[in-house]
Write an enzyme that holds these catalytic residues in place. Sequence first.
Site, PDB file in Angstrom:
ATOM      1  N   LYS A  88      54.613 -27.011  59.932  1.00  0.00           N
ATOM      2  CA  LYS A  88      54.240 -28.408  59.734  1.00  0.00           C
ATOM      3  C   LYS A  88      54.630 -28.842  58.323  1.00  0.00           C
ATOM      4  CE  LYS A  88      50.499 -31.501  61.084  1.00  0.00           C
ATOM      5  NZ  LYS A  88      49.100 -31.598  61.578  1.00  0.00           N
ATOM      6  N   GLU A  90      35.676 -32.895  72.241  1.00  0.00           N
ATOM      7  CA  GLU A  90      34.528 -33.771  72.014  1.00  0.00           C
ATOM      8  C   GLU A  90      33.411 -33.547  73.026  1.00  0.00           C
ATOM      9  OE1 GLU A  90      37.994 -35.364  69.958  1.00  0.00           O
ATOM     10  OE2 GLU A  90      37.680 -34.758  72.054  1.00  0.00           O
ATOM     11  N   ARG A 128      35.565 -39.697  75.222  1.00  0.00           N
ATOM     12  CA  ARG A 128      35.812 -38.549  76.098  1.00  0.00           C
ATOM     13  C   ARG A 128      34.536 -37.766  76.393  1.00  0.00           C
ATOM     14  NH1 ARG A 128      41.417 -35.885  74.061  1.00  0.00           N
ATOM     15  NH2 ARG A 128      40.502 -35.879  71.999  1.00  0.00           N
TER      16      ARG A 128
END
Length: 634
Positions: A288, A372, A400
């Site tokens: 990354k 979540e 969610r």
Amino acid sequence: MENQNHIRYGLLDREDLCSAIKTMSKENLDELCAEIRQFLLEHVSQTGGHLASNLGVVELTVALHRCFDTAEDRLIFDVGHQCYTHKLLTGRRAGFDALRQFGGMSGFLKPEESPHDPCITGHASGSVSVALGMAHARTLQHRDYSVVAVIGDGALTGGMAYEALNSAGGSGEPLIVVLNDNNMSIDKNVGAMSRHLSRLRVRPHYLQMKKDVKTALGHIPGGEGAVNLISRSKRAVKSVVLPSPMFEEMGFTYLGPVDGHDVLAMCQLFQSAREMNKPVLIHVMTRKGKGYSYAEQKPEKYHGVSKFDVETGLPLKKSAPNFSAVFGAELVKLAQENPKICAVTAAMPSGTGLSAFSKRYPDRFFDVGIAEEHAVAMSAGMAKQGMRPVCALYSTFLQRSYDQLIHDVAIDHIPLVLAIDRAGIVGEDGATHNGVFDVGFLRQIPGMTLLAPASFAELRSMLRSAVAHLSGPIALRYPRGGEGAYTEDHSEGPDACLREGTDIVLVSYGTMINQTLEAAEILNKNNVISAVVKLNDLTADFSAGLLQRIADCGRVAVVEDVVHAGGMGQALAETLARSGIATRWIRLCNTGDTFAPQGAVSRIYEYYHLDGNGIAATCLEAMQHEKETGRPSV
């Protein structure tokens, strides 16, 4: 800096780039990737956006476009925030001048922009499900195209990904899943899956050898039996070497790991996967922030960036205090006083302001990854057993866990504290990230208390009250960014009158109170004296004082940056009707029944007439209509 439209790149400037990329030499591919990184740095530094994730997948995206035709083949990036190279390679170079700006190009996949974007994306862990659906549709329609889902190791911490992998592997449907493994999501990955992938990274690169051996043995007598023997032996060795061949047990053929910055090596695996005609998972290792030292060293800091100086890596605008940081600092103070307080988040410790808490109280901090539903249910279990968990989630991701809020929390009156970050309009990330639904879906849950601080001081007071609240779930919703001109603390009671008036009652909550107070000033200059009432508790009955003010004025406007359905305006209108309070008119100022577009928050407020001028103009228009017709304004 030189105007971006005049910078010459060489390979990136080729008009036939899409076709040329399929036959480029390794040297040209490497040069192209370097040009793409330079282009992304130059543009994202001027517009802001997702940087580190896009720098990390340049070679991966080039390899995918070399092997697949995204106009026909379906390429789905999980979350979609890493799609900048994809957009660049599919003819949207000019769009980067207005990336994530109002009326400009989205920072995520968006089919309205291009046929190369197969679906909307913005939330994690759903790519494999969508890809499998597309693969089933292809088979049922007797069509011929490839379906590829690119999912990060961070998104693999979400349970939906495993539901999809289990279904896809069992289906036998030809499908390629590319696991982009950079050991990061936004913050550093956590949990057992991260450790499992770490073990897989030491797996030998045996695919080409396996292919060569099969080819050679296929040309000699008895070779087929030898291939079968080797395959059985290989499976036995793998069962010993690898702690858990999880993906293969789900029905996938696992290939890799492969260097995610070697285009040709990845192309070799993509081609092999296509030929297998079954579910294949390719494990790709990337870095990354690749190619930009600041982003490589601190990828979480450069995940989502505002405008910055490329040479120094520093933002062009100094950061200001924000609600997330104030929340995190206050929670640390409360945890000092109460050893039962814990903090829970879903892969967002820095975004929710909990980094300091995680360092100060590591035993009481829980980052569950992009999960979540699990975060809320786990928090419910902790609260049930006497702890005081504070679960911090972005509003758009809280959606969610709706079932858990009802089933695991509200029905059992669990005293869970929800800290809802990024409530309301969030800006440049657009429709998939705006927190405009939480008021509606939380208010309908029996026993839920929903507080709306309008200043840092109110956030501190309300958080302190929330952790002492034991009669059921309680939530605080606050926006991304900082407070406005209103910095006071009037958090006691269901509402507070900030300004008296006789002509109109303006009702609002949270930081929208700033735009409402500004509108009141504008109205005052037009000889319209407005009362301003700030709602504190969005689940409490409207106070007798507020209803009396509305009855006396006969006009009311409710200002909120959420959708119309389920909002406070709709609730107040219903209450007035039920109470028999006659009004000349009611104006509900909100985002209506649309998905709010991307752009700076201030620009979106203007778009919906939710800025001070827009609110005042709405009220003056209604009063003018009333004056001209003698009838209430509808």
